[in-house]
Design a protein around this motif. Structure first.
Motif, PDB file in Angstrom:
ATOM      1  N   UNK A  11       1.382  -1.296  -0.098  1.00 45.53           N
ATOM      2  CA  UNK A  11       0.199  -0.133   0.160  1.00 45.53           C
ATOM      3  C   UNK A  11       0.441   1.100   0.214  1.00 45.53           C
ATOM      4  N   UNK A  12       1.902   1.100   1.243  1.00 46.31           N
ATOM      5  CA  UNK A  12       2.703   2.412   0.810  1.00 46.31           C
ATOM      6  C   UNK A  12       3.256   2.641  -0.765  1.00 46.31           C
ATOM      7  N   UNK A  13       4.305   2.040  -1.146  1.00 49.75           N
ATOM      8  CA  UNK A  13       4.042   1.756  -2.872  1.00 49.75           C
ATOM      9  C   UNK A  13       2.775   2.021  -3.838  1.00 49.75           C
ATOM     10  N   UNK A  14       2.043   1.812  -3.815  1.00 52.53           N
ATOM     11  CA  UNK A  14       0.812   2.163  -4.541  1.00 52.53           C
ATOM     12  C   UNK A  14       0.658   3.705  -4.457  1.00 52.53           C
ATOM     13  N   UNK A  15       0.875   4.289  -3.118  1.00 54.89           N
ATOM     14  CA  UNK A  15      -0.667   5.262  -2.857  1.00 54.89           C
ATOM     15  C   UNK A  15       0.519   6.253  -2.186  1.00 54.89           C
ATOM     16  N   UNK A  43       4.098   4.575 -10.028  1.00 51.59           N
ATOM     17  CA  UNK A  43       3.060   3.537 -11.852  1.00 51.59           C
ATOM     18  C   UNK A  43       4.201   2.272 -11.874  1.00 51.59           C
ATOM     19  N   UNK A  44       5.454   2.117 -12.136  1.00 57.08           N
ATOM     20  CA  UNK A  44       6.142   1.539 -12.610  1.00 57.08           C
ATOM     21  C   UNK A  44       6.622   0.121 -11.683  1.00 57.08           C
ATOM     22  N   UNK A  45       6.178   0.676  -9.892  1.00 62.67           N
ATOM     23  CA  UNK A  45       6.088  -0.187  -9.149  1.00 62.67           C
ATOM     24  C   UNK A  45       4.558  -1.229  -9.724  1.00 62.67           C
ATOM     25  N   UNK A  46       4.236  -0.245  -9.327  1.00 64.64           N
ATOM     26  CA  UNK A  46       2.860  -0.964  -9.724  1.00 64.64           C
ATOM     27  C   UNK A  46       2.836  -2.482 -10.699  1.00 64.64           C
ATOM     28  N   UNK A  87       5.706  -5.091  -9.968  1.00 66.02           N
ATOM     29  CA  UNK A  87       5.360  -6.194  -8.696  1.00 66.02           C
ATOM     30  C   UNK A  87       3.966  -6.596  -9.214  1.00 66.02           C
ATOM     31  N   UNK A  88       3.321  -6.894 -10.861  1.00 63.00           N
ATOM     32  CA  UNK A  88       2.020  -7.229 -10.526  1.00 63.00           C
ATOM     33  C   UNK A  88       2.262  -8.838 -10.477  1.00 63.00           C
TER      34      UNK A  88
END
Length: 257
Positions: A220-224, A234-237, A240-241
């Protein structure tokens, strides 16, 4: 079903728990199934949510068909409650010390068909428990029901060994109860215990709890997090999918156990 409603509100952003929407808390389904079991046998004229936090469960009960709701919370999240009260005209919030606000409701002659005590009972100082329960009895309608959840001693050990011990954490835990202790206290004050269950066992605590909650918070920390540039999030999302899908499957399996 209540759990599906919760998931829908969670994905919409109406409910925020600090966990990633990509890693749903499947163990929560059991908790909500038990809550639904109770409210389906309760008149849905009114509810009281004591220690309501950010209001996520109050919102869920309103979505579940209650005509009106009342909440008491000592540390109010202004943003969360501002949005909730704007959306639901049949919801009332009382900010302040729980026992004081409960006494005020008694003085006003208020009673409720359903009272929610979600992870609250362990926060009541031991010297205040008897008074708390006696006031609670006055607030419950004749045909009303209470849904009480609290950490159990069998799985989590004594409160003083917890990181939430009230001498370490403000508004923390005063006692982790055994079921027999909760039952004895409730019966002492005239409540009838109709049913109980354990949400968690030692195995779940050692596996699911240990790994799911840190992973869901980290994701959540990396997404939000607004502290990270949008392009990084966006790159992390995207990157990490695949890992998120694998983790989601693992946690689903553990939750079934």
């Amino acid at each position: 079903m209540l759990y599906q409603t919760y998931q829908k509100l969670f994905k919409k952003g109406d409910i925020f728990t600090g966990f990633s929407h990509r890693l749903p808390d499947y163990a929560n389904k059991y908790w909500f199934d038990q809550l639904e079991k109770v409210i389906n046998t309760t008149p849905k004229r009114s509810f009281l949510d004591i220690g309501a936090g950010g209001g996520r469960l109050s919102r869920l009960l309103l979505e579940g068909g209650f005509e009106k709701g009342t909440a008491i919370e000592v540390a109010v999240d202004k943003n969360a409650w501002g949005a909730l009260l704007k959306q639901y005209s049949n919801m009332t919030l009382h900010e302040g010390m729980l026992q004081e606000k409960m006494q005020e409701l008694v003085a006003q002659g208020k009673t409720f068909d359903f009272i929610l005590l979600s992870e609250l009972f362990e926060h009541i100082p031991l010297d205040d428990v008897d008074v708390f329960l006696s006031v609670l009895k006055k607030l419950l309608a004749i045909d009303g029901k209470i849904y009480l959840t609290t950490p159990n001693f069998v799985v989590q050990g004594p409160a003083e060994e917890s990181h939430m011990w009230h001498e370490r954490e403000p508004w923390g835990h005063h006692k982790h109860y055994k079921f027999s202790e909760v039952k004895e206290l409730l019966q002492k004050h005239g409540f009838a215990v109709e049913w109980h269950t354990f949400e968690c066992n030692v195995q779940k605590s050692k596996s699911y709890n240990r790994y799911f909650y840190p992973a869901a918070r980290w994701d959540a920390r990396f997404l939000y997090s607004k502290k990270l540039p949008a392009v990084v999030r966006a790159a992390y999302k995207i990157a990490s999918y695949p890992a998120a899908l694998v983790a989601k499957g693992i946690f689903w399996f553990l939750a079934q156990r």
